[in-house]
Design a protein around this motif. Structure first.
Motif, PDB file in Angstrom:
ATOM      1  N   LYS A 108       0.816  -1.220   0.000  1.00 33.86           N
ATOM      2  CA  LYS A 108       0.000   0.000   0.000  1.00 33.86           C
ATOM      3  C   LYS A 108       0.849   1.270   0.000  1.00 33.86           C
ATOM      4  CE  LYS A 108      -3.886  -2.097   2.412  1.00 33.86           C
ATOM      5  NZ  LYS A 108      -4.642  -2.101   3.688  1.00 33.86           N
ATOM      6  N   TRP A 109       2.116   1.148   0.326  1.00 36.88           N
ATOM      7  CA  TRP A 109       2.996   2.307   0.425  1.00 36.88           C
ATOM      8  C   TRP A 109       3.296   2.901  -0.943  1.00 36.88           C
ATOM      9  CZ3 TRP A 109       7.602   1.047   4.209  1.00 36.88           C
ATOM     10  CH2 TRP A 109       7.093   0.809   5.485  1.00 36.88           C
ATOM     11  N   ARG A 110       3.538   4.193  -0.945  1.00 35.43           N
ATOM     12  CA  ARG A 110       4.028   4.866  -2.156  1.00 35.43           C
ATOM     13  C   ARG A 110       5.490   4.459  -2.390  1.00 35.43           C
ATOM     14  NH1 ARG A 110       1.444   9.321  -4.174  1.00 35.43           N
ATOM     15  NH2 ARG A 110      -0.416   9.965  -3.055  1.00 35.43           N
ATOM     16  N   ARG A 111       5.930   4.620  -3.600  1.00 33.74           N
ATOM     17  CA  ARG A 111       7.299   4.243  -3.972  1.00 33.74           C
ATOM     18  C   ARG A 111       8.328   4.926  -3.078  1.00 33.74           C
ATOM     19  NH1 ARG A 111      10.519   1.522  -8.241  1.00 33.74           N
ATOM     20  NH2 ARG A 111      12.571   2.367  -7.889  1.00 33.74           N
ATOM     21  N   GLU A 112       8.138   6.216  -2.788  1.00 31.09           N
ATOM     22  CA  GLU A 112       9.129   6.954  -1.979  1.00 31.09           C
ATOM     23  C   GLU A 112       9.330   6.320  -0.613  1.00 31.09           C
ATOM     24  OE1 GLU A 112       6.259   9.752  -1.983  1.00 31.09           O
ATOM     25  OE2 GLU A 112       6.538  10.100  -4.108  1.00 31.09           O
ATOM     26  N   LYS A 113       8.257   5.894  -0.005  1.00 29.76           N
ATOM     27  CA  LYS A 113       8.347   5.281   1.318  1.00 29.76           C
ATOM     28  C   LYS A 113       9.058   3.933   1.232  1.00 29.76           C
ATOM     29  CE  LYS A 113       5.538   4.532   5.435  1.00 29.76           C
ATOM     30  NZ  LYS A 113       4.193   4.624   6.018  1.00 29.76           N
ATOM     31  N   LYS A 114       8.795   3.174   0.186  1.00 30.97           N
ATOM     32  CA  LYS A 114       9.479   1.897  -0.026  1.00 30.97           C
ATOM     33  C   LYS A 114      10.976   2.145  -0.236  1.00 30.97           C
ATOM     34  CE  LYS A 114       5.450  -0.153  -2.214  1.00 30.97           C
ATOM     35  NZ  LYS A 114       4.876  -0.572  -3.491  1.00 30.97           N
ATOM     36  N   GLU A 115      11.304   3.187  -0.987  1.00 34.51           N
ATOM     37  CA  GLU A 115      12.711   3.512  -1.233  1.00 34.51           C
ATOM     38  C   GLU A 115      13.422   3.867   0.072  1.00 34.51           C
ATOM     39  OE1 GLU A 115      12.738   6.578  -4.228  1.00 34.51           O
ATOM     40  OE2 GLU A 115      12.346   5.145  -5.839  1.00 34.51           O
ATOM     41  N   ARG A 116      12.762   4.602   0.948  1.00 32.69           N
ATOM     42  CA  ARG A 116      13.366   4.950   2.240  1.00 32.69           C
ATOM     43  C   ARG A 116      13.603   3.702   3.086  1.00 32.69           C
ATOM     44  NH1 ARG A 116       9.709   9.282   1.953  1.00 32.69           N
ATOM     45  NH2 ARG A 116       8.330   8.328   3.508  1.00 32.69           N
ATOM     46  N   LEU A 117      12.654   2.771   3.067  1.00 34.23           N
ATOM     47  CA  LEU A 117      12.803   1.524   3.805  1.00 34.23           C
ATOM     48  C   LEU A 117      13.990   0.727   3.270  1.00 34.23           C
ATOM     49  CD1 LEU A 117      11.686  -0.462   5.949  1.00 34.23           C
ATOM     50  CD2 LEU A 117      10.299  -1.448   4.101  1.00 34.23           C
ATOM     51  N   ILE A 118      14.071   0.596   1.959  1.00 35.17           N
ATOM     52  CA  ILE A 118      15.194  -0.128   1.347  1.00 35.17           C
ATOM     53  C   ILE A 118      16.511   0.545   1.727  1.00 35.17           C
ATOM     54  CG2 ILE A 118      16.328  -0.732  -0.834  1.00 35.17           C
ATOM     55  CD1 ILE A 118      13.410  -0.911  -2.021  1.00 35.17           C
ATOM     56  N   SER A 119      16.573   1.856   1.606  1.00 34.45           N
ATOM     57  CA  SER A 119      17.809   2.594   1.897  1.00 34.45           C
ATOM     58  C   SER A 119      18.226   2.484   3.356  1.00 34.45           C
ATOM     59  CB  SER A 119      17.654   4.066   1.518  1.00 34.45           C
ATOM     60  OG  SER A 119      17.526   4.183   0.112  1.00 34.45           O
ATOM     61  N   SER A 120      17.271   2.364   4.267  1.00 34.80           N
ATOM     62  CA  SER A 120      17.624   2.226   5.678  1.00 34.80           C
ATOM     63  C   SER A 120      18.242   0.852   5.963  1.00 34.80           C
ATOM     64  CB  SER A 120      16.399   2.443   6.567  1.00 34.80           C
ATOM     65  OG  SER A 120      15.489   1.362   6.451  1.00 34.80           O
ATOM     66  N   PHE A 121      17.887  -0.126   5.184  1.00 31.26           N
ATOM     67  CA  PHE A 121      18.371  -1.504   5.332  1.00 31.26           C
ATOM     68  C   PHE A 121      19.587  -1.775   4.446  1.00 31.26           C
ATOM     69  CE2 PHE A 121      18.064  -5.980   3.874  1.00 31.26           C
ATOM     70  CZ  PHE A 121      18.033  -6.646   5.073  1.00 31.26           C
ATOM     71  N   ASN A 122      19.578  -1.168   3.269  1.00 28.07           N
ATOM     72  CA  ASN A 122      20.566  -1.441   2.228  1.00 28.07           C
ATOM     73  C   ASN A 122      20.897  -0.109   1.541  1.00 28.07           C
ATOM     74  OD1 ASN A 122      21.994  -2.431   0.013  1.00 28.07           O
ATOM     75  ND2 ASN A 122      20.336  -3.706  -0.763  1.00 28.07           N
ATOM     76  N   PRO A 123      21.702   0.746   2.190  1.00 26.09           N
ATOM     77  CA  PRO A 123      21.937   2.118   1.702  1.00 26.09           C
ATOM     78  C   PRO A 123      22.439   2.231   0.265  1.00 26.09           C
ATOM     79  CG  PRO A 123      22.876   1.817   3.888  1.00 26.09           C
ATOM     80  CD  PRO A 123      22.428   0.466   3.422  1.00 26.09           C
ATOM     81  N   THR A 124      23.196   1.260  -0.195  1.00 21.77           N
ATOM     82  CA  THR A 124      23.738   1.344  -1.555  1.00 21.77           C
ATOM     83  C   THR A 124      22.884   0.599  -2.586  1.00 21.77           C
ATOM     84  OG1 THR A 124      25.140  -0.597  -1.203  1.00 21.77           O
ATOM     85  CG2 THR A 124      26.100   1.571  -0.704  1.00 21.77           C
ATOM     86  N   TRP A 125      21.772   0.042  -2.140  1.00 21.33           N
ATOM     87  CA  TRP A 125      20.877  -0.726  -3.010  1.00 21.33           C
ATOM     88  C   TRP A 125      21.635  -1.853  -3.724  1.00 21.33           C
ATOM     89  CZ3 TRP A 125      15.738   0.944  -5.200  1.00 21.33           C
ATOM     90  CH2 TRP A 125      15.064   1.784  -4.300  1.00 21.33           C
ATOM     91  N   GLU A 126      22.526  -2.470  -2.976  1.00 24.80           N
ATOM     92  CA  GLU A 126      23.289  -3.614  -3.482  1.00 24.80           C
ATOM     93  C   GLU A 126      22.334  -4.813  -3.629  1.00 24.80           C
ATOM     94  OE1 GLU A 126      26.772  -6.569  -1.684  1.00 24.80           O
ATOM     95  OE2 GLU A 126      26.276  -4.703  -0.665  1.00 24.80           O
ATOM     96  N   PHE A 127      22.542  -5.604  -4.672  1.00 23.87           N
ATOM     97  CA  PHE A 127      21.747  -6.819  -4.847  1.00 23.87           C
ATOM     98  C   PHE A 127      22.190  -7.842  -3.818  1.00 23.87           C
ATOM     99  CE2 PHE A 127      21.552  -5.477  -9.535  1.00 23.87           C
ATOM    100  CZ  PHE A 127      20.448  -4.673  -9.301  1.00 23.87           C
ATOM    101  N   LEU A 128      21.263  -8.363  -3.042  1.00 25.78           N
ATOM    102  CA  LEU A 128      21.549  -9.221  -1.889  1.00 25.78           C
ATOM    103  C   LEU A 128      21.324 -10.711  -2.167  1.00 25.78           C
ATOM    104  CD1 LEU A 128      19.733  -7.010   0.775  1.00 25.78           C
ATOM    105  CD2 LEU A 128      22.167  -6.972   0.142  1.00 25.78           C
ATOM    106  N   ASN A 129      21.132 -11.083  -3.403  1.00 31.27           N
ATOM    107  CA  ASN A 129      20.777 -12.468  -3.743  1.00 31.27           C
ATOM    108  C   ASN A 129      21.717 -13.503  -3.137  1.00 31.27           C
ATOM    109  OD1 ASN A 129      19.608 -10.588  -5.678  1.00 31.27           O
ATOM    110  ND2 ASN A 129      18.802 -12.417  -6.665  1.00 31.27           N
ATOM    111  N   HIS A 130      23.004 -13.212  -3.117  1.00 36.31           N
ATOM    112  CA  HIS A 130      23.968 -14.196  -2.637  1.00 36.31           C
ATOM    113  C   HIS A 130      24.235 -14.082  -1.139  1.00 36.31           C
ATOM    114  CE1 HIS A 130      24.582 -15.507  -6.707  1.00 36.31           C
ATOM    115  NE2 HIS A 130      24.829 -14.250  -7.074  1.00 36.31           N
ATOM    116  N   GLN A 131      23.556 -13.172  -0.485  1.00 36.41           N
ATOM    117  CA  GLN A 131      23.777 -12.988   0.946  1.00 36.41           C
ATOM    118  C   GLN A 131      22.714 -13.667   1.803  1.00 36.41           C
ATOM    119  OE1 GLN A 131      24.458  -8.893   1.953  1.00 36.41           O
ATOM    120  NE2 GLN A 131      25.814  -8.576   0.221  1.00 36.41           N
ATOM    121  N   VAL A 132      21.641 -14.118   1.180  1.00 33.77           N
ATOM    122  CA  VAL A 132      20.570 -14.767   1.957  1.00 33.77           C
ATOM    123  C   VAL A 132      20.742 -16.270   1.939  1.00 33.77           C
ATOM    124  CG1 VAL A 132      18.904 -12.903   1.711  1.00 33.77           C
ATOM    125  CG2 VAL A 132      19.008 -14.723  -0.010  1.00 33.77           C
ATOM    126  N   ILE A 133      20.344 -16.887   3.050  1.00 36.57           N
ATOM    127  CA  ILE A 133      20.474 -18.353   3.167  1.00 36.57           C
ATOM    128  C   ILE A 133      19.189 -19.007   2.727  1.00 36.57           C
ATOM    129  CG2 ILE A 133      20.798 -20.248   4.773  1.00 36.57           C
ATOM    130  CD1 ILE A 133      22.469 -18.302   6.483  1.00 36.57           C
TER     131      ILE A 133
END
Length: 91
Positions: A66-91
């Motif tokens: 339900k969130w707007r894109r901007e809010k989703k972007e802020r959430l991502i940036s707080s967790f992953n500031p460089t927007w690095e692809f995390l595919n190989h970091q998850v188990i």
């Protein structure tokens, strides 16, 4: 949350096996393109959360969708500031 290579599209979903689901999105993007993620080549992981209950996970998914894109972007940036692809970091 996953995105495409250019980070133009965001897709939110729930799974109990993140690596398997990322593989499915990747396979669909190369082959049938039947799902939203496949159609828009969204298989690059940017953000994730873990829950002990599927009910809580689904509730959170619905909230985020339900969130707007901007809010989703802020959430991502707080967790992953460089927007690095995390595919190989998850188990």
């Amino acid at each position: 949350m996953v995105t495409n290579e250019n980070k133009k599209v965001l897709y939110i979903g729930v799974t109990n096996n993140i690596q398997k689901r990322l593989s499915q999105h990747h396979f669909d993007s190369i082959n049938s393109k039947k799902s939203f993620a496949g159609k828009y080549n969204c298989y690059y992981l940017l953000y994730y959360e873990q829950f002990d209950s599927i009910e809580l996970a689904i509730a959170r998914e619905k909230e985020l969708k339900k969130w707007r894109r901007e809010k989703k972007e802020r959430l991502i940036s707080s967790f992953n500031p460089t927007w690095e692809f995390l595919n190989h970091q998850v188990i």
